[in-house]
Design a protein around this motif. Structure first.
Motif, PDB file in Angstrom:
ATOM      1  N   ARG A  76      37.256  28.190  39.153  1.00  0.00           N
ATOM      2  CA  ARG A  76      36.532  29.468  39.067  1.00  0.00           C
ATOM      3  C   ARG A  76      35.291  29.452  39.947  1.00  0.00           C
ATOM      4  O   ARG A  76      34.996  30.436  40.632  1.00  0.00           O
ATOM      5  N   THR A  79      36.368  29.733  43.602  1.00  0.00           N
ATOM      6  CA  THR A  79      36.804  31.098  43.882  1.00  0.00           C
ATOM      7  C   THR A  79      35.590  32.006  44.064  1.00  0.00           C
ATOM      8  O   THR A  79      35.537  32.821  44.988  1.00  0.00           O
ATOM      9  N   GLN A  80      34.596  31.845  43.212  1.00  0.00           N
ATOM     10  CA  GLN A  80      33.354  32.622  43.333  1.00  0.00           C
ATOM     11  C   GLN A  80      32.662  32.316  44.658  1.00  0.00           C
ATOM     12  O   GLN A  80      32.146  33.217  45.324  1.00  0.00           O
ATOM     13  N   LEU A  83      34.395  34.238  47.376  1.00  0.00           N
ATOM     14  CA  LEU A  83      34.057  35.662  47.294  1.00  0.00           C
ATOM     15  C   LEU A  83      32.631  35.921  47.786  1.00  0.00           C
ATOM     16  O   LEU A  83      32.371  36.930  48.447  1.00  0.00           O
ATOM     17  N   PHE A 115      44.330  35.878  49.831  1.00  0.00           N
ATOM     18  CA  PHE A 115      43.463  35.821  48.658  1.00  0.00           C
ATOM     19  C   PHE A 115      42.501  37.012  48.645  1.00  0.00           C
ATOM     20  O   PHE A 115      42.327  37.675  47.614  1.00  0.00           O
ATOM     21  N   LEU A 116      41.883  37.290  49.781  1.00  0.00           N
ATOM     22  CA  LEU A 116      40.944  38.409  49.857  1.00  0.00           C
ATOM     23  C   LEU A 116      41.657  39.741  49.641  1.00  0.00           C
ATOM     24  O   LEU A 116      41.146  40.615  48.931  1.00  0.00           O
ATOM     25  N   ASP A 118      44.425  40.211  47.913  1.00  0.00           N
ATOM     26  CA  ASP A 118      44.747  40.274  46.478  1.00  0.00           C
ATOM     27  C   ASP A 118      43.510  40.634  45.651  1.00  0.00           C
ATOM     28  O   ASP A 118      43.606  41.387  44.670  1.00  0.00           O
ATOM     29  N   SER A 119      42.363  40.125  46.053  1.00  0.00           N
ATOM     30  CA  SER A 119      41.118  40.422  45.345  1.00  0.00           C
ATOM     31  C   SER A 119      40.765  41.901  45.463  1.00  0.00           C
ATOM     32  O   SER A 119      40.332  42.526  44.494  1.00  0.00           O
ATOM     33  N   THR A 122      43.031  43.836  43.216  1.00  0.00           N
ATOM     34  CA  THR A 122      42.591  43.682  41.828  1.00  0.00           C
ATOM     35  C   THR A 122      41.422  44.611  41.522  1.00  0.00           C
ATOM     36  O   THR A 122      41.393  45.265  40.472  1.00  0.00           O
ATOM     37  N   MET A 123      40.465  44.695  42.440  1.00  0.00           N
ATOM     38  CA  MET A 123      39.326  45.601  42.246  1.00  0.00           C
ATOM     39  C   MET A 123      39.778  47.061  42.206  1.00  0.00           C
ATOM     40  O   MET A 123      39.248  47.857  41.421  1.00  0.00           O
ATOM     41  N   LYS A 146      34.859  46.042  45.735  1.00  0.00           N
ATOM     42  CA  LYS A 146      35.933  46.326  46.706  1.00  0.00           C
ATOM     43  C   LYS A 146      35.335  46.544  48.093  1.00  0.00           C
ATOM     44  O   LYS A 146      35.843  46.013  49.084  1.00  0.00           O
ATOM     45  N   LEU A 149      34.235  43.232  49.556  1.00  0.00           N
ATOM     46  CA  LEU A 149      35.367  42.427  50.005  1.00  0.00           C
ATOM     47  C   LEU A 149      36.035  42.996  51.252  1.00  0.00           C
ATOM     48  O   LEU A 149      36.561  42.249  52.075  1.00  0.00           O
TER      49      LEU A 149
END
Length: 151
Positions: A76, A79-80, A83, A115-116, A118-119, A122-123, A146, A149
């Motif tokens: 975690r 991952t943070q 981001l 990954f970005l 997908d992030s 998700t947002m 969003k 990112l």
């Protein structure tokens, strides 16, 4: 598959040679956490490698969970970290360069890009669900995340 499953040790063979052990390439695999990031493993590394490994251990493995480092906190935190690098305006290539410089770990640019993406998706989902629930605060936070990112 989580992005942390796609983070690898740079100079993997050199590290395995210094430790005189078979070390998996994956930075977050259980055996790597045991062999490389424990006190005994760190002591066997050359000073340049040791400094980066210690930085990694301090930044991602420090938590008070009983199951540390197998509690999920290191993943975690990493991952943070990714981001936050993106929120600073770094693209996938630059993120890979920074993580390699900071911690001697790397990922393939395409994996970071996925990954970005997908992030962001998700947002978008969080924003939509928050709008349906009438939760304007969460919707706005998701919208801002969003934007951060997306660059």
């Amino acid at each position: 598959m989580a992005i942390t499953d796609k983070i690898y040790l740079k100079n993997h063979r050199q590290i395995a040679s210094q430790l005189e052990a078979n070390v998996p390439r994956g930075a977050f695999s259980g055996a790597t956490l045991d062999l490389v990031f424990t006190g005994d493993g760190i002591a066997d590394l050359d000073s340049a490698t040791r400094d980066r490994v210690l930085d990694f251990a301090e930044d991602f493995l420090g938590c008070s969970c009983d199951q540390n480092p197998y509690c999920g906190c290191p993943e975690r935190k990493f991952t943070q970290y990714l981001l936050e690098l993106r929120a600073e305006g770094l693209g996938p290539n630059e993120i890979v360069d920074v993580m390699t410089d900071d911690y001697m770990v790397y990922a393939y640019t395409g994996d970071i890009r996925s990954f970005l993406d997908d992030s962001i998706r998700t947002m978008e989902a969080i924003e939509t669900l928050a709008n349906v629930d009438g939760d304007t605060e969460t919707s706005e936070r998701a919208r801002q995340a969003k934007r951060d990112l997306s660059g």
